[in-house]
Each structure stands twice: as C-alpha cells, then as structure tokens.
Design a protein around this motif. Structure first.
Motif, PDB file in Angstrom:
ATOM      1  N   LYS A 299     -18.775  -2.139 -21.660  1.00 19.95           N
ATOM      2  CA  LYS A 299     -17.709  -1.150 -21.833  1.00 19.95           C
ATOM      3  C   LYS A 299     -16.408  -1.655 -21.218  1.00 19.95           C
ATOM      4  O   LYS A 299     -16.405  -2.561 -20.388  1.00 19.95           O
ATOM      5  CB  LYS A 299     -18.109   0.180 -21.195  1.00 19.95           C
ATOM      6  N   GLN A 300     -15.314  -1.047 -21.645  1.00 22.25           N
ATOM      7  CA  GLN A 300     -14.020  -1.398 -21.074  1.00 22.25           C
ATOM      8  C   GLN A 300     -13.855  -0.785 -19.692  1.00 22.25           C
ATOM      9  O   GLN A 300     -14.453   0.240 -19.363  1.00 22.25           O
ATOM     10  CB  GLN A 300     -12.905  -0.911 -22.007  1.00 22.25           C
ATOM     11  N   ARG A 301     -13.033  -1.441 -18.906  1.00 19.03           N
ATOM     12  CA  ARG A 301     -12.712  -0.892 -17.594  1.00 19.03           C
ATOM     13  C   ARG A 301     -11.931   0.414 -17.765  1.00 19.03           C
ATOM     14  O   ARG A 301     -11.051   0.510 -18.630  1.00 19.03           O
ATOM     15  CB  ARG A 301     -11.888  -1.900 -16.804  1.00 19.03           C
ATOM     16  N   GLU A 302     -12.276   1.419 -16.952  1.00 20.52           N
ATOM     17  CA  GLU A 302     -11.609   2.716 -17.059  1.00 20.52           C
ATOM     18  C   GLU A 302     -11.169   3.202 -15.692  1.00 20.52           C
ATOM     19  O   GLU A 302     -11.785   2.892 -14.672  1.00 20.52           O
ATOM     20  CB  GLU A 302     -12.562   3.752 -17.679  1.00 20.52           C
ATOM     21  N   LEU A 303     -10.102   3.970 -15.687  1.00 25.49           N
ATOM     22  CA  LEU A 303      -9.601   4.596 -14.471  1.00 25.49           C
ATOM     23  C   LEU A 303     -10.383   5.878 -14.225  1.00 25.49           C
ATOM     24  O   LEU A 303     -10.444   6.728 -15.098  1.00 25.49           O
ATOM     25  CB  LEU A 303      -8.113   4.902 -14.616  1.00 25.49           C
TER      26      LEU A 303
ATOM     27  N   PHE B 171       0.810  -1.218   0.000  1.00 25.64           N
ATOM     28  CA  PHE B 171       0.000   0.000   0.000  1.00 25.64           C
ATOM     29  C   PHE B 171       0.838   1.262   0.000  1.00 25.64           C
ATOM     30  O   PHE B 171       0.549   2.205  -0.731  1.00 25.64           O
ATOM     31  CB  PHE B 171      -0.945  -0.013   1.201  1.00 25.64           C
ATOM     32  N   ASP B 172       1.857   1.304   0.826  1.00 19.09           N
ATOM     33  CA  ASP B 172       2.633   2.532   0.968  1.00 19.09           C
ATOM     34  C   ASP B 172       3.645   2.736  -0.149  1.00 19.09           C
ATOM     35  O   ASP B 172       4.325   3.766  -0.167  1.00 19.09           O
ATOM     36  CB  ASP B 172       3.350   2.537   2.311  1.00 19.09           C
ATOM     37  N   ARG B 173       3.751   1.794  -1.060  1.00 24.27           N
ATOM     38  CA  ARG B 173       4.772   1.894  -2.106  1.00 24.27           C
ATOM     39  C   ARG B 173       4.207   2.174  -3.484  1.00 24.27           C
ATOM     40  O   ARG B 173       4.978   2.378  -4.437  1.00 24.27           O
ATOM     41  CB  ARG B 173       5.587   0.603  -2.138  1.00 24.27           C
ATOM     42  N   TYR B 174       2.879   2.183  -3.625  1.00 26.59           N
ATOM     43  CA  TYR B 174       2.302   2.326  -4.951  1.00 26.59           C
ATOM     44  C   TYR B 174       1.177   3.361  -4.971  1.00 26.59           C
ATOM     45  O   TYR B 174       0.428   3.493  -3.992  1.00 26.59           O
ATOM     46  CB  TYR B 174       1.730   0.994  -5.434  1.00 26.59           C
ATOM     47  N   ALA B 175       1.061   4.034  -6.102  1.00 29.06           N
ATOM     48  CA  ALA B 175      -0.132   4.830  -6.341  1.00 29.06           C
ATOM     49  C   ALA B 175      -1.322   3.882  -6.434  1.00 29.06           C
ATOM     50  O   ALA B 175      -1.191   2.742  -6.882  1.00 29.06           O
ATOM     51  CB  ALA B 175       0.004   5.615  -7.641  1.00 29.06           C
ATOM     52  N   MET B 176      -2.468   4.346  -6.001  1.00 28.59           N
ATOM     53  CA  MET B 176      -3.689   3.547  -6.021  1.00 28.59           C
ATOM     54  C   MET B 176      -4.722   4.213  -6.914  1.00 28.59           C
ATOM     55  O   MET B 176      -4.732   5.432  -7.072  1.00 28.59           O
ATOM     56  CB  MET B 176      -4.251   3.396  -4.611  1.00 28.59           C
ATOM     57  N   GLY B 177      -5.596   3.393  -7.459  1.00 29.46           N
ATOM     58  CA  GLY B 177      -6.622   3.932  -8.339  1.00 29.46           C
ATOM     59  C   GLY B 177      -7.960   3.246  -8.144  1.00 29.46           C
ATOM     60  O   GLY B 177      -8.027   2.108  -7.682  1.00 29.46           O
ATOM     61  N   TRP B 178      -9.018   3.988  -8.468  1.00 29.37           N
ATOM     62  CA  TRP B 178     -10.351   3.400  -8.570  1.00 29.37           C
ATOM     63  C   TRP B 178     -10.689   3.303 -10.046  1.00 29.37           C
ATOM     64  O   TRP B 178     -10.532   4.274 -10.800  1.00 29.37           O
ATOM     65  CB  TRP B 178     -11.380   4.263  -7.839  1.00 29.37           C
ATOM     66  N   TYR B 179     -11.150   2.151 -10.423  1.00 27.61           N
ATOM     67  CA  TYR B 179     -11.538   1.871 -11.795  1.00 27.61           C
ATOM     68  C   TYR B 179     -13.012   1.475 -11.801  1.00 27.61           C
ATOM     69  O   TYR B 179     -13.559   1.050 -10.781  1.00 27.61           O
ATOM     70  CB  TYR B 179     -10.710   0.698 -12.349  1.00 27.61           C
ATOM     71  N   ARG B 180     -13.628   1.573 -12.967  1.00 30.72           N
ATOM     72  CA  ARG B 180     -14.998   1.091 -13.074  1.00 30.72           C
ATOM     73  C   ARG B 180     -15.232   0.465 -14.436  1.00 30.72           C
ATOM     74  O   ARG B 180     -14.559   0.794 -15.407  1.00 30.72           O
ATOM     75  CB  ARG B 180     -16.006   2.220 -12.837  1.00 30.72           C
TER      76      ARG B 180
END
Length: 118
Positions: free
Chosen positions: A43-47, A29-38
């Motif tokens: 449709k394709q998954r998107e950030l 967790f502390d070493r990477y950027a995090m994202g929410w996708y949907r």
C-alpha cells in the motif's frame, strides 16, 4: 540537516496499545507541523495523524478516537499513542513534517514496525 528517528514499534495483540516516539532535528521542530505516516505492505504511505506548531491535531478517519498525537518542544519529540489497535494498523510507521520534508531532497527515517496480531 533534517533527521527523524522513530522508535516504539512492537508486536501487540488486537485491542492493545503502543506509544511511538520520534526524535526530530531540533532546528526544524518548532517551525513545522509534524505528522505520523504509515505504510502497510503493498500500500501507499498515508498520513494518519498530524499536529501543528499550535498543537492542533488532526486524524485520519481510520484512527480517529483511537490514536493521539502530541509533541514536546523541549525534547524535539513527537509521540503517537495508539490504543485499541487493530490488525489493519499493521504497518511501518514514520514521522516527518507535514507535508513531508523535501528541501534538499526527500528524507524519511527508518520507521518503526507495528504488528497487530493474535
């Protein structure tokens, strides 16, 4: 072993709000950027939102001004506050690293369903 567990999805009326949570593996967790996708049906998954380890947030134009991403290092959890929800926000929401985790193979959690409908 990486793991993401999403929660907080629900059925909500247009204009409503939801807060999604994602518990991530503490080891990364502390070493990477995090994202929410949907991913909406057909449709394709998107950030839609991302947050760096320095807490710098970025948003897709479609959600900017309505969604807020945040992270809590003590809880290894990333959040997505969604306000003024629209029917087009209906999708399964996933969290992952940004870019998505691929070490040892791609990994995605089960996601959480958000449905915006009257």
């Amino acid at each position: 072993q990486v793991q993401f567990v999403e929660s907080g999805g629900d059925l909500v009326q247009p204009g409503g709000s939801l807060r999604l949570s994602c518990a991530a593996s503490g080891s990364i967790f502390d070493r990477y950027a995090m994202g929410w996708y949907r991913q909406a049906p057909g449709k394709q998954r998107e950030l839609v939102a991302s947050i760096s380890v320095y807490f710098i947030a970025n948003y897709a134009p479609s959600v900017r001004g309505r969604f807020v991403i945040s992270r809590d290092s003590a809880k290894s959890t990333v959040y997505l506050q969604m306000n003024n929800l629209k029917p087009e926000d209906t999708a399964v929401y996933y969290c992952n690293t940004n870019p998505p985790w691929t070490t040892g193979g791609a990994y995605w959690g089960q996601g959480t369903q958000v449905t915006v409908s009257s």
